[in-house]
Design a protein around this motif. Structure first.
Motif, PDB file in Angstrom:
ATOM      1  N   ARG A 150       1.222  10.552  -0.344  1.00 27.26           N
ATOM      2  CA  ARG A 150       0.892  11.278  -1.577  1.00 27.26           C
ATOM      3  C   ARG A 150       2.102  11.352  -2.499  1.00 27.26           C
ATOM      4  O   ARG A 150       2.002  11.254  -3.699  1.00 27.26           O
ATOM      5  CB  ARG A 150       0.492  12.703  -1.223  1.00 27.26           C
ATOM      6  N   GLN A 151       3.243  11.530  -1.939  1.00 25.79           N
ATOM      7  CA  GLN A 151       4.443  11.666  -2.749  1.00 25.79           C
ATOM      8  C   GLN A 151       4.760  10.373  -3.456  1.00 25.79           C
ATOM      9  O   GLN A 151       5.327  10.366  -4.530  1.00 25.79           O
ATOM     10  CB  GLN A 151       5.615  12.068  -1.871  1.00 25.79           C
ATOM     11  N   VAL A 152       4.398   9.257  -2.822  1.00 22.77           N
ATOM     12  CA  VAL A 152       4.627   7.966  -3.476  1.00 22.77           C
ATOM     13  C   VAL A 152       3.912   7.966  -4.823  1.00 22.77           C
ATOM     14  O   VAL A 152       4.480   7.609  -5.847  1.00 22.77           O
ATOM     15  CB  VAL A 152       4.108   6.815  -2.595  1.00 22.77           C
ATOM     16  N   GLY A 153       2.669   8.386  -4.814  1.00 21.06           N
ATOM     17  CA  GLY A 153       1.900   8.452  -6.058  1.00 21.06           C
ATOM     18  C   GLY A 153       2.508   9.440  -7.029  1.00 21.06           C
ATOM     19  O   GLY A 153       2.593   9.186  -8.226  1.00 21.06           O
ATOM     20  N   ALA A 154       2.987  10.546  -6.512  1.00 23.89           N
ATOM     21  CA  ALA A 154       3.584  11.573  -7.375  1.00 23.89           C
ATOM     22  C   ALA A 154       4.829  11.021  -8.059  1.00 23.89           C
ATOM     23  O   ALA A 154       5.065  11.260  -9.238  1.00 23.89           O
ATOM     24  CB  ALA A 154       3.936  12.794  -6.540  1.00 23.89           C
ATOM     25  N   VAL A 155       5.598  10.263  -7.318  1.00 20.82           N
ATOM     26  CA  VAL A 155       6.815   9.682  -7.878  1.00 20.82           C
ATOM     27  C   VAL A 155       6.458   8.626  -8.921  1.00 20.82           C
ATOM     28  O   VAL A 155       7.008   8.615 -10.013  1.00 20.82           O
ATOM     29  CB  VAL A 155       7.663   9.043  -6.765  1.00 20.82           C
ATOM     30  N   LEU A 156       5.519   7.759  -8.578  1.00 21.04           N
ATOM     31  CA  LEU A 156       5.112   6.717  -9.517  1.00 21.04           C
ATOM     32  C   LEU A 156       4.616   7.330 -10.810  1.00 21.04           C
ATOM     33  O   LEU A 156       4.843   6.824 -11.880  1.00 21.04           O
ATOM     34  CB  LEU A 156       4.020   5.868  -8.872  1.00 21.04           C
ATOM     35  N   LYS A 157       3.906   8.411 -10.683  1.00 18.53           N
ATOM     36  CA  LYS A 157       3.368   9.065 -11.877  1.00 18.53           C
ATOM     37  C   LYS A 157       4.497   9.580 -12.762  1.00 18.53           C
ATOM     38  O   LYS A 157       4.416   9.550 -13.983  1.00 18.53           O
ATOM     39  CB  LYS A 157       2.504  10.244 -11.458  1.00 18.53           C
ATOM     40  N   SER A 158       5.526  10.049 -12.156  1.00 22.09           N
ATOM     41  CA  SER A 158       6.647  10.608 -12.925  1.00 22.09           C
ATOM     42  C   SER A 158       7.646   9.529 -13.323  1.00 22.09           C
ATOM     43  O   SER A 158       8.651   9.817 -13.953  1.00 22.09           O
ATOM     44  CB  SER A 158       7.349  11.669 -12.089  1.00 22.09           C
ATOM     45  N   LEU A 159       7.360   8.299 -12.936  1.00 20.35           N
ATOM     46  CA  LEU A 159       8.276   7.216 -13.284  1.00 20.35           C
ATOM     47  C   LEU A 159       8.358   7.038 -14.797  1.00 20.35           C
ATOM     48  O   LEU A 159       7.342   6.986 -15.460  1.00 20.35           O
ATOM     49  CB  LEU A 159       7.781   5.905 -12.661  1.00 20.35           C
ATOM     50  N   PRO A 160       9.555   6.923 -15.333  1.00 22.46           N
ATOM     51  CA  PRO A 160       9.752   6.683 -16.755  1.00 22.46           C
ATOM     52  C   PRO A 160       9.373   5.244 -17.112  1.00 22.46           C
ATOM     53  O   PRO A 160       9.508   4.347 -16.292  1.00 22.46           O
ATOM     54  CB  PRO A 160      11.259   6.923 -16.957  1.00 22.46           C
ATOM     55  N   THR A 216       0.841  -1.200   0.000  1.00 20.76           N
ATOM     56  CA  THR A 216       0.000   0.000   0.000  1.00 20.76           C
ATOM     57  C   THR A 216       0.876   1.249   0.000  1.00 20.76           C
ATOM     58  O   THR A 216       2.037   1.202   0.381  1.00 20.76           O
ATOM     59  CB  THR A 216      -0.890   0.004   1.248  1.00 20.76           C
ATOM     60  N   TYR A 217       0.314   2.352  -0.442  1.00 24.27           N
ATOM     61  CA  TYR A 217       1.050   3.618  -0.472  1.00 24.27           C
ATOM     62  C   TYR A 217       1.523   3.975   0.930  1.00 24.27           C
ATOM     63  O   TYR A 217       2.659   4.399   1.125  1.00 24.27           O
ATOM     64  CB  TYR A 217       0.154   4.724  -1.013  1.00 24.27           C
ATOM     65  N   GLY A 218       0.654   3.808   1.891  1.00 19.87           N
ATOM     66  CA  GLY A 218       1.024   4.132   3.262  1.00 19.87           C
ATOM     67  C   GLY A 218       2.190   3.273   3.729  1.00 19.87           C
ATOM     68  O   GLY A 218       3.072   3.743   4.436  1.00 19.87           O
ATOM     69  N   GLN A 219       2.189   2.026   3.292  1.00 17.42           N
ATOM     70  CA  GLN A 219       3.266   1.130   3.690  1.00 17.42           C
ATOM     71  C   GLN A 219       4.587   1.588   3.091  1.00 17.42           C
ATOM     72  O   GLN A 219       5.601   1.682   3.793  1.00 17.42           O
ATOM     73  CB  GLN A 219       2.925  -0.279   3.205  1.00 17.42           C
ATOM     74  N   ILE A 220       4.571   1.881   1.816  1.00 17.41           N
ATOM     75  CA  ILE A 220       5.790   2.361   1.159  1.00 17.41           C
ATOM     76  C   ILE A 220       6.271   3.637   1.828  1.00 17.41           C
ATOM     77  O   ILE A 220       7.448   3.798   2.124  1.00 17.41           O
ATOM     78  CB  ILE A 220       5.511   2.616  -0.330  1.00 17.41           C
ATOM     79  N   ALA A 221       5.335   4.537   2.081  1.00 14.49           N
ATOM     80  CA  ALA A 221       5.697   5.816   2.705  1.00 14.49           C
ATOM     81  C   ALA A 221       6.329   5.566   4.071  1.00 14.49           C
ATOM     82  O   ALA A 221       7.331   6.181   4.428  1.00 14.49           O
ATOM     83  CB  ALA A 221       4.456   6.677   2.834  1.00 14.49           C
ATOM     84  N   THR A 222       5.750   4.640   4.818  1.00 14.39           N
ATOM     85  CA  THR A 222       6.277   4.335   6.144  1.00 14.39           C
ATOM     86  C   THR A 222       7.668   3.723   6.050  1.00 14.39           C
ATOM     87  O   THR A 222       8.582   4.099   6.788  1.00 14.39           O
ATOM     88  CB  THR A 222       5.336   3.357   6.867  1.00 14.39           C
ATOM     89  N   LEU A 223       7.843   2.803   5.131  1.00 20.74           N
ATOM     90  CA  LEU A 223       9.150   2.156   4.959  1.00 20.74           C
ATOM     91  C   LEU A 223      10.188   3.174   4.508  1.00 20.74           C
ATOM     92  O   LEU A 223      11.374   3.018   4.760  1.00 20.74           O
ATOM     93  CB  LEU A 223       9.020   1.040   3.920  1.00 20.74           C
ATOM     94  N   ALA A 224       9.714   4.232   3.858  1.00 20.78           N
ATOM     95  CA  ALA A 224      10.635   5.275   3.377  1.00 20.78           C
ATOM     96  C   ALA A 224      10.893   6.306   4.475  1.00 20.78           C
ATOM     97  O   ALA A 224      11.454   7.369   4.228  1.00 20.78           O
ATOM     98  CB  ALA A 224      10.055   5.929   2.135  1.00 20.78           C
ATOM     99  N   ASN A 225      10.464   5.986   5.691  1.00 20.85           N
ATOM    100  CA  ASN A 225      10.648   6.903   6.819  1.00 20.85           C
ATOM    101  C   ASN A 225       9.818   8.168   6.665  1.00 20.85           C
ATOM    102  O   ASN A 225      10.209   9.230   7.150  1.00 20.85           O
ATOM    103  CB  ASN A 225      12.130   7.275   6.957  1.00 20.85           C
ATOM    104  N   ARG A 226       8.724   8.069   5.930  1.00 17.98           N
ATOM    105  CA  ARG A 226       7.836   9.222   5.729  1.00 17.98           C
ATOM    106  C   ARG A 226       6.378   8.798   5.881  1.00 17.98           C
ATOM    107  O   ARG A 226       5.675   8.636   4.900  1.00 17.98           O
ATOM    108  CB  ARG A 226       8.050   9.768   4.336  1.00 17.98           C
ATOM    109  N   PRO A 227       5.917   8.597   7.084  1.00 20.60           N
ATOM    110  CA  PRO A 227       4.560   8.078   7.328  1.00 20.60           C
ATOM    111  C   PRO A 227       3.476   8.971   6.760  1.00 20.60           C
ATOM    112  O   PRO A 227       2.363   8.545   6.571  1.00 20.60           O
ATOM    113  CB  PRO A 227       4.476   7.992   8.855  1.00 20.60           C
ATOM    114  N   ARG A 228       3.782  10.216   6.488  1.00 17.61           N
ATOM    115  CA  ARG A 228       2.747  11.113   5.961  1.00 17.61           C
ATOM    116  C   ARG A 228       2.984  11.485   4.506  1.00 17.61           C
ATOM    117  O   ARG A 228       2.381  12.410   4.009  1.00 17.61           O
ATOM    118  CB  ARG A 228       2.713  12.393   6.784  1.00 17.61           C
TER     119      ARG A 228
END
Length: 107
Positions: free
Chosen positions: A39-49, A24-36
């Motif tokens: 949204r950025q996870v989605g932003a990054v995925l969107k910009s993924l080449p 889940t997005y929240g899980q990825i965000a948490t693992l990235a040391n960014r529990p909040r």
DNA sequence: GTTATGACCCAAA
DNA sequence: GTTTGGGCCATAA
């Protein structure tokens, strides 16, 4: 090198998701040391080449549902890819996170 | 440098 | 089940 690129960290985590498993997005965000920063996870995925080697289709929201993503046919594609990897969809079109959610540290 | 938007999450009604 | 409101920060212009 900076060694502190958020997008790099996020993509790195998603690349670690095993086949037939979803995160889940929240899980990825948490693992990235960014529990909040879910949204950025989605932003990054969107910009993924295209061809970045990141299985974005293995990332779903907290409800186990496909992301709302703006215009695009990727929604059907994501479902197809997930089913192709062995992930099963519920009648409501949701994924059973109870079974398919990726569990690092334990596998 | 600033502004606007967003593949999200959570809580409350 | 849906809708409304608040928060967080990266990406693009």
């Amino acid at each position: 090198m900076t060694g502190n690129d958020p997008a790099l960290k996020i993509t790195s985590l998603i690349k670690k998701i095993p086949r037939g498993r979803v995160a889940t997005y929240g899980q990825i965000a948490t693992l990235a040391n960014r529990p909040r920063n879910s949204r950025q996870v989605g932003a990054v995925l969107k910009s993924l080449p295209a061809g970045s080697g990141v299985p974005w289709h293995r990332v779903v929201n907290s409800h186990g549902r496909i992301s709302d993503r703006s215009h695009s046919a990727s929604e059907g594609l994501q479902r197809c890819l997930l089913e192709s990897e062995g992930v099963e969809l519920n009648e409501t079109g949701r994924i059973d996170l109870n079974v398919f959610q990726w569990r690092p540290r334990r596998r």
